[in-house]
Design an enzyme around this catalytic site. Structure first.
Site, PDB file in Angstrom:
ATOM      1  N   GLY A 267      -6.300 -10.155  -5.670  1.00  0.00           N
ATOM      2  CA  GLY A 267      -6.053  -9.107  -4.260  1.00  0.00           C
ATOM      3  C   GLY A 267      -4.984  -8.102  -5.240  1.00  0.00           C
ATOM      4  O   GLY A 267      -4.450  -8.192  -6.252  1.00  0.00           O
ATOM      5  N   VAL A 268      -4.908  -6.877  -4.739  1.00  0.00           N
ATOM      6  CA  VAL A 268      -3.908  -5.971  -5.160  1.00  0.00           C
ATOM      7  C   VAL A 268      -2.624  -6.059  -4.659  1.00  0.00           C
ATOM      8  O   VAL A 268      -2.458  -6.701  -3.709  1.00  0.00           O
ATOM      9  CB  VAL A 268      -4.505  -4.471  -4.974  1.00  0.00           C
ATOM     10  CG1 VAL A 268      -5.343  -3.885  -5.894  1.00  0.00           C
ATOM     11  CG2 VAL A 268      -4.794  -4.285  -3.601  1.00  0.00           C
ATOM     12  N   GLY A 269      -1.378  -5.566  -5.302  1.00  0.00           N
ATOM     13  CA  GLY A 269      -0.210  -5.368  -4.821  1.00  0.00           C
ATOM     14  C   GLY A 269       0.761  -6.489  -5.685  1.00  0.00           C
ATOM     15  O   GLY A 269       0.412  -6.884  -6.799  1.00  0.00           O
ATOM     16  N   ASN A 270       2.134  -6.594  -5.130  1.00  0.00           N
ATOM     17  CA  ASN A 270       3.321  -7.058  -5.819  1.00  0.00           C
ATOM     18  C   ASN A 270       3.011  -8.628  -6.368  1.00  0.00           C
ATOM     19  O   ASN A 270       3.193  -8.947  -7.411  1.00  0.00           O
ATOM     20  CB  ASN A 270       4.139  -7.448  -4.784  1.00  0.00           C
ATOM     21  CG  ASN A 270       5.453  -6.587  -5.270  1.00  0.00           C
ATOM     22  OD1 ASN A 270       5.699  -6.315  -6.691  1.00  0.00           O
ATOM     23  ND2 ASN A 270       6.107  -5.998  -4.404  1.00  0.00           N
ATOM     24  N   VAL A 271       2.335  -9.501  -5.509  1.00  0.00           N
ATOM     25  CA  VAL A 271       2.347 -10.833  -5.730  1.00  0.00           C
ATOM     26  C   VAL A 271       1.177 -10.842  -7.038  1.00  0.00           C
ATOM     27  O   VAL A 271       1.302 -11.825  -7.748  1.00  0.00           O
ATOM     28  CB  VAL A 271       1.794 -11.556  -4.641  1.00  0.00           C
ATOM     29  CG1 VAL A 271       1.978 -13.334  -5.049  1.00  0.00           C
ATOM     30  CG2 VAL A 271       2.787 -11.384  -3.255  1.00  0.00           C
ATOM     31  N   GLU A 292     -12.507  -7.434  -8.064  1.00  0.00           N
ATOM     32  CA  GLU A 292     -12.842  -6.332  -7.814  1.00  0.00           C
ATOM     33  C   GLU A 292     -12.327  -4.984  -8.556  1.00  0.00           C
ATOM     34  O   GLU A 292     -12.813  -3.892  -8.720  1.00  0.00           O
ATOM     35  CB  GLU A 292     -12.298  -5.948  -6.016  1.00  0.00           C
ATOM     36  CG  GLU A 292     -13.355  -5.943  -4.968  1.00  0.00           C
ATOM     37  CD  GLU A 292     -12.527  -5.962  -3.873  1.00  0.00           C
ATOM     38  OE1 GLU A 292     -12.837  -6.712  -2.910  1.00  0.00           O
ATOM     39  OE2 GLU A 292     -11.680  -5.084  -3.549  1.00  0.00           O
ATOM     40  N   ASN A 382      -5.248  -1.733   6.688  1.00  0.00           N
ATOM     41  CA  ASN A 382      -6.027  -1.218   5.783  1.00  0.00           C
ATOM     42  C   ASN A 382      -7.441  -1.477   6.033  1.00  0.00           C
ATOM     43  O   ASN A 382      -8.290  -0.698   5.650  1.00  0.00           O
ATOM     44  CB  ASN A 382      -5.921  -1.794   4.238  1.00  0.00           C
ATOM     45  CG  ASN A 382      -4.617  -1.223   4.028  1.00  0.00           C
ATOM     46  OD1 ASN A 382      -3.992  -0.450   4.143  1.00  0.00           O
ATOM     47  ND2 ASN A 382      -3.842  -2.067   3.259  1.00  0.00           N
ATOM     48  N   LYS A 406       9.478  -7.022   8.068  1.00  0.00           N
ATOM     49  CA  LYS A 406      10.536  -6.258   8.934  1.00  0.00           C
ATOM     50  C   LYS A 406      11.918  -6.848   8.740  1.00  0.00           C
ATOM     51  O   LYS A 406      12.320  -7.041  10.141  1.00  0.00           O
ATOM     52  CB  LYS A 406       9.916  -5.750  10.273  1.00  0.00           C
ATOM     53  CG  LYS A 406       8.661  -5.030  10.271  1.00  0.00           C
ATOM     54  CD  LYS A 406       8.540  -3.532   9.537  1.00  0.00           C
ATOM     55  CE  LYS A 406       7.387  -3.163   9.424  1.00  0.00           C
ATOM     56  NZ  LYS A 406       7.223  -2.038   8.317  1.00  0.00           N
TER      57      LYS A 406
HETATM   58  O1  0RQ Z   1       4.559  -2.522   6.497  1.00  0.00           O
HETATM   59  O2  0RQ Z   1       3.958  -0.359   5.146  1.00  0.00           O
HETATM   60  O3  0RQ Z   1       5.517  -0.237   7.449  1.00  0.00           O
HETATM   61  O4  0RQ Z   1       6.213  -1.185   5.222  1.00  0.00           O
HETATM   62  O5  0RQ Z   1       2.465  -4.517   6.677  1.00  0.00           O
HETATM   63  O6  0RQ Z   1       2.767  -5.256   3.915  1.00  0.00           O
HETATM   64  O7  0RQ Z   1       4.062  -6.655   2.558  1.00  0.00           O
HETATM   65  O8  0RQ Z   1       3.663  -4.274   1.652  1.00  0.00           O
HETATM   66  O9  0RQ Z   1       1.903  -5.973   1.817  1.00  0.00           O
HETATM   67  O10 0RQ Z   1       0.784  -4.375   0.399  1.00  0.00           O
HETATM   68  O11 0RQ Z   1       0.926  -7.006  -0.014  1.00  0.00           O
HETATM   69  O12 0RQ Z   1      -0.626  -5.776   1.766  1.00  0.00           O
HETATM   70  C1  0RQ Z   1      -2.854  -7.691   3.796  1.00  0.00           C
HETATM   71  C2  0RQ Z   1      -2.126  -5.178   3.974  1.00  0.00           C
HETATM   72  C3  0RQ Z   1      -0.931  -6.897   2.438  1.00  0.00           C
HETATM   73  C4  0RQ Z   1      -3.270  -6.269   1.961  1.00  0.00           C
HETATM   74  C5  0RQ Z   1      -2.271  -6.450   3.080  1.00  0.00           C
HETATM   75  C6  0RQ Z   1       3.722  -4.991   7.184  1.00  0.00           C
HETATM   76  C7  0RQ Z   1       4.764  -4.596   6.250  1.00  0.00           C
HETATM   77  C8  0RQ Z   1       4.303  -3.379   5.612  1.00  0.00           C
HETATM   78  C9  0RQ Z   1       2.298  -4.179   4.473  1.00  0.00           C
HETATM   79  P1  0RQ Z   1       5.255  -0.914   6.079  1.00  0.00           P
HETATM   80  P2  0RQ Z   1       3.099  -5.530   2.506  1.00  0.00           P
HETATM   81  P3  0RQ Z   1       0.800  -5.628   0.863  1.00  0.00           P
HETATM   82  C10 0RQ Z   1      -9.401  -7.649  -2.588  1.00  0.00           C
HETATM   83  C11 0RQ Z   1      -8.892  -8.084  -1.277  1.00  0.00           C
HETATM   84  C12 0RQ Z   1      -7.087  -6.773   2.812  1.00  0.00           C
HETATM   85  C13 0RQ Z   1      -8.022  -6.438   1.786  1.00  0.00           C
HETATM   86  C14 0RQ Z   1      -7.992  -7.232   0.683  1.00  0.00           C
HETATM   87  C15 0RQ Z   1      -4.651  -5.928   2.301  1.00  0.00           C
HETATM   88  C16 0RQ Z   1       2.846  -3.539   5.716  1.00  0.00           C
HETATM   89  O13 0RQ Z   1      -3.267  -7.410   1.074  1.00  0.00           O
HETATM   90  O14 0RQ Z   1      -5.018  -4.708   2.786  1.00  0.00           O
HETATM   91  O15 0RQ Z   1      -7.189  -8.473   0.740  1.00  0.00           O
HETATM   92  N1  0RQ Z   1      -5.651  -6.974   2.484  1.00  0.00           N
HETATM   93  N2  0RQ Z   1      -8.802  -6.979  -0.487  1.00  0.00           N
HETATM   94  O16 0RQ Z   1       6.134  -4.605   6.568  1.00  0.00           O
HETATM   95  C17 0RQ Z   1       3.367  -6.868  11.301  1.00  0.00           C
HETATM   96  C18 0RQ Z   1       2.960  -8.884   9.810  1.00  0.00           C
HETATM   97  C19 0RQ Z   1       3.153  -8.067   8.672  1.00  0.00           C
HETATM   98  C20 0RQ Z   1       3.308  -6.786   8.667  1.00  0.00           C
HETATM   99  C21 0RQ Z   1       3.498  -7.346   6.796  1.00  0.00           C
HETATM  100  N3  0RQ Z   1       2.984 -10.135  10.018  1.00  0.00           N
HETATM  101  N4  0RQ Z   1       3.150  -8.386  11.301  1.00  0.00           N
HETATM  102  N5  0RQ Z   1       3.598  -6.288  10.142  1.00  0.00           N
HETATM  103  N6  0RQ Z   1       3.556  -6.478   7.776  1.00  0.00           N
HETATM  104  N7  0RQ Z   1       3.186  -8.487   7.316  1.00  0.00           N
HETATM  105  C22 0RQ Z   1      -8.359  -6.651  -3.161  1.00  0.00           C
HETATM  106  C23 0RQ Z   1      -8.938  -6.236  -4.576  1.00  0.00           C
HETATM  107  O17 0RQ Z   1      -9.429  -7.070  -5.344  1.00  0.00           O
HETATM  108  C24 0RQ Z   1      -8.961  -4.878  -4.800  1.00  0.00           C
END
Ligand code: 0RQ
Length: 503
Positions: A267-271, A292, A382, A406
């Protein structure tokens, strides 16, 4: 020199302002674009200006917007800003777009990335009036060279009543030959196996076919993709990546994974980036990726000869790496394949190749159900993107998240998820900075013990243990114990008090 070599289409070259006039109120518009790559740079802005002007005259003007996945402020952002989008699908991540969805201005259908193209052919999504697609060049023979993302472009070009092309000379001309555009997919009952048996196979053609009579306008631009630089991996991301790599190494030792692993989806992102960075120093060589998006870390792995081939539907590169790709596309052309997203995310290939999937999530519950999309049950973040295409069909499916969000006010491990995207049946491995839970072959109660012990934050662990103990006493059956009155009380408490922690 112009990259529009086809004589017929040269005559269609015009300005974005003129071309945008061809998009009418109520049109369903299929645009290119996938994670900030290959989206049209000129038309959306010109269209947004027309929409704004119409609204100022008191006229209604909104469109249905279909893309590959998320785009950029110049597409989602500008159109959402003027309240120009009545309907949006599939994945999006623009802050203004998200705001309009959650304000009820734009309807949003969160469709699996592999599903949208066949749904459009089947007519389930209504008529597609216009396609607006960025390409790298138009050849003399009337075929078009794809740019930095493929997404649903083949389908939009095929299915739309009219086509507007943006020919972008910022994209390297050497991208020609990197793509594999497969035209063999059909609707049932005519479907045949998609004969892709290795990550790097090419089973289609290099370029898009075009019905030249449908092309109503061609725009020329040299605007760059809007790529966002990655943040350097933080300590928690490095920990999660470490747990995942340790797990994979253990699986190899046990003989459950081959020594060079299986094709990786990340997936995308930091981890995800931290995992890729970890692989640079890890014991694995001859890696492949069936995923992807192509991220910086994969380019590094290719350069270090650790990854032999990567297949995706788009680039998702930082500006530095995007420039490197543009300068050296010829060199990467044999090691990277960009495909339509119905193929990059196709369940048949993901299952056959035995992909190892690792995606981000919002929250998981103690039984291993995962929410990837909704904040506190109702609010869209998203969208599901390709996470379920991969999770449901991969050989190993993992999810990662920090254990709290948070500043600790939210536990990402909860009694019951507030929205279900991936069920306990599909989720095999959960990872937080606290640890990893291998859920394979475990019953819900066995899972709960592991997830609470290995993944929950120490602040919330005793609270989860209490909930689990209590649920076993009051539930109506001991398969998946819940107290339905309390199962979502943590979320409710957060909405009322700003924290999931009890007073
Ligand atoms: O809030 O934006 O207000 O700061 O959610 O969280 O930690 O920045 O997470 O960027 O890793 O994204 C699931 C969204 C994680 C992403 C998701 C709040 C947190 C922050 C974002 P702010 P992070 P990431 C193929 C796969 C679906 C699509 C996918 C995603 C914001 O991974 O869109 O997987 N996945 N595609 O503070 C309330 C919780 C929370 C929360 C985090 N439990 N409750 N808010 N946040 N946890 C991808 C490819 O191959 C391209």
């Amino acid at each position: 020199m112009s990259r529009v070599l086809n004589k017929k289409l040269r005559k269609k070259i015009t300005t974005a302002e003129e071309a945008a006039k061809l998009i009418k109120p109520g049109h369903n518009v299929g645009m290119s674009g996938f994670t900030g790559a290959g989206y049209p740079k000129e038309i959306p802005g010109a269209l947004a200006a027309n929409i704004k002007a119409a609204h100022e005259r008191g006229e209604e003007f909104m469109i249905g917007l279909f893309t590959g996945a998320s785009t950029a402020p110049e597409l989602d952002g500008v159109l959402a800003e003027v309240d120009g989008i009545s309907f949006r699908t599939p994945y999006q991540s623009d802050p203004i777009m998200r705001k309009k969805i959650n304000a009820g201005i734009s309807e949003y259908a969160d469709i699996h990335l592999s599903h949208l193209a066949p749904m459009i052919w089947a007519g389930s999504m209504g008529r597609l009036n216009t396609a607006v697609v960025e390409v790298t060049a138009i050849n003399e023979d009337g075929t078009a060279v794809p740019s930095s993302s493929v997404g649903n472009n083949k389908t939009y070009l095929d299915q739309a009543d009219q086509i507007i092309l943006e020919v972008n000379s910022w994209q390297s001309a050497d991208l020609e030959g990197m793509h594999d555009i497969y035209y063999g997919t059909r609707l049932p009952p005519e479907r045949q196996p998609v004969m892709l048996t290795h990550t790097g196979d090419r089973i289609g053609q290099r370029n898009y076919k075009l019905d030249l009579d449908k092309v109503v306008a061609v725009i020329e631009t040299d605007a760059p993709d809007r790529n966002t630089p990655f943040k350097p991996a933080d300590e928690d991301s490095k920990k999660m990546a470490g747990f995942f790599l340790e797990f994979l190494t253990h699986e190899v030792k046990k003989g459950r994974l081959p020594k060079d692993l299986l094709p990786l989806q990340s997936g995308v992102g930091n981890v995800a980036n931290a995992v890729l960075a970890g692989l640079m120093d890890g014991p694995f060589s001859y890696l492949t990726s069936y995923t992807e998006v192509i991220q910086d870390g994969m380019v590094d792995l290719i350069d270090a000869d650790k990854m032999t081939v990567a297949s995706a539907t788009a680039f998702s590169l930082s500006p530095e790496y995007a420039n490197r790709m543009n300068d050296q596309a010829k060199r990467y052309r044999d090691k990277i394949v960009l495909r339509p997203q119905e193929i990059s995310n196709h369940p048949e290939m993901i299952r056959r190749l035995g992909v190892i999937a690792c995606n981000g999530m919002i929250e998981a519950d103690i039984y291993g159900n995962v929410n990837s999309t909704h904040i506190m049950g109702s609010k869209m973040q998203n969208g599901i993107g390709g996470s379920a295409d991969f999770t449901r069909n991969s050989f190993i499916s993992a999810f990662v998240t920090p254990s709290v969000a948070k500043g600790g006010a939210i536990s990402c491990i909860v009694p019951m998820v507030s929205h279900h995207d991936h069920t306990e049946h599909d989720v095999q491995v959960l990872i937080t900075e606290q640890g990893l839970a291998d859920l394979r072959g475990k019953s819900p109660k066995q899972r709960a013990k592991l997830i609470i012990a290995n993944c929950a934050h120490p602040t919330y662990r005793p609270l989860l243990e209490d909930y689990y103990e209590h649920a076993q006493k009051v539930c109506n059956g001991l398969q998946t114990p819940h107290d339905l009155r309390l199962s979502l009380s943590w979320h409710q408490r957060f909405l009322e008090t700003g924290t999931m922690q009890p007073a």
